[in-house]
Design an enzyme around this catalytic site. Sequence first.
Site, PDB file in Angstrom:
ATOM      1  N   SER A 151       1.077  -1.432   0.028  1.00  0.00           N
ATOM      2  CA  SER A 151       0.152  -0.041   0.200  1.00  0.00           C
ATOM      3  C   SER A 151       1.392   1.028   0.088  1.00  0.00           C
ATOM      4  O   SER A 151       1.991   0.878  -0.041  1.00  0.00           O
ATOM      5  CB  SER A 151      -0.856  -0.448   1.107  1.00  0.00           C
ATOM      6  OG  SER A 151      -2.073   1.004   1.059  1.00  0.00           O
ATOM      7  N   TYR A 164      -3.741   0.167  10.221  1.00  0.00           N
ATOM      8  CA  TYR A 164      -2.909  -0.659   8.957  1.00  0.00           C
ATOM      9  C   TYR A 164      -1.460  -1.142   8.477  1.00  0.00           C
ATOM     10  O   TYR A 164      -1.376  -1.478   7.192  1.00  0.00           O
ATOM     11  CB  TYR A 164      -4.604   0.325   8.009  1.00  0.00           C
ATOM     12  CG  TYR A 164      -4.324  -0.276   6.707  1.00  0.00           C
ATOM     13  CD1 TYR A 164      -5.454  -1.383   6.449  1.00  0.00           C
ATOM     14  CD2 TYR A 164      -3.948   0.993   5.795  1.00  0.00           C
ATOM     15  CE1 TYR A 164      -5.048  -1.308   4.537  1.00  0.00           C
ATOM     16  CE2 TYR A 164      -4.006   0.567   4.617  1.00  0.00           C
ATOM     17  CZ  TYR A 164      -4.385  -0.919   4.134  1.00  0.00           C
ATOM     18  OH  TYR A 164      -5.046  -1.087   2.520  1.00  0.00           O
TER      19      TYR A 164
END
Length: 260
Positions: A151, A164
């Site tokens: 990500s 996250y």
Amino acid sequence: MNAHPLFDIEGQLALVTGSSRGIGLALARGLLQAGTSVVLNGRDPGRLEEAARALRGEAPEWETRVHAVRFDVTDEAEVIAAFDAVERDIGPVGICVNNAGIQIRGPVADYRLEDWNRIVATNLTSAFLVGREAGRRMASRGRGKIINIASLQSEASRPGIAPYAATKGGVKMLTKGMCADLAGSGVQVNAIGPGYFATDLNAALKADEAFDAWITRRTPAGRWGEVEELVGTLLYLASPASDFVNGQTIHVDGGVLAVL
């Protein structure tokens, strides 16, 4: 015009975790368009079968090339059993895409341990479990491609997503570590780091006018990404064109990480 042979992956079998919707489904479709067979994965059998039916209906030749295997990517026994069944009944997995992931937002001071454990299991432990099983089999055959979905948050964070970001930073480093262990056996392990893409996971953010405007200003490309724009990088990493590329995270983010 014919495609360059370095990008030829026709006839291979790819497994894509978390592929009943969103980025995973788009990646599975891209692999099918490139001539592979695809094993879709998810935990919801109804949604998984719906995705498989939809893909089979998109092209007659995909009817026999789309497979759906329900298993929990966070459960070691289920992962091992799924690989055993896939390689026995369908064929050897030559391309493994670790895409399964969730987002549970919240300030770190109030974050519940049960949510931490869940997001770590889904985003990071699953990549280890699935990647380990794929890597074992690929190494024995002397070739294979493992592509982890990292990500933008593997490199940068913002308020409310510390857990996250921690999991995606872990995916980046797991990719490097798996490369160190598997590269000598002919297996390439790399990652794709998406920026902000219009998906179910980000639907609430996209609908937030203030956040949407901030992302548009913050991204040099001036817009959110479309999931189909991840396919080209996937096909590069899945093909012989990337045989000497290993342990890398390629960010597909419209330029966000390039600027302050």
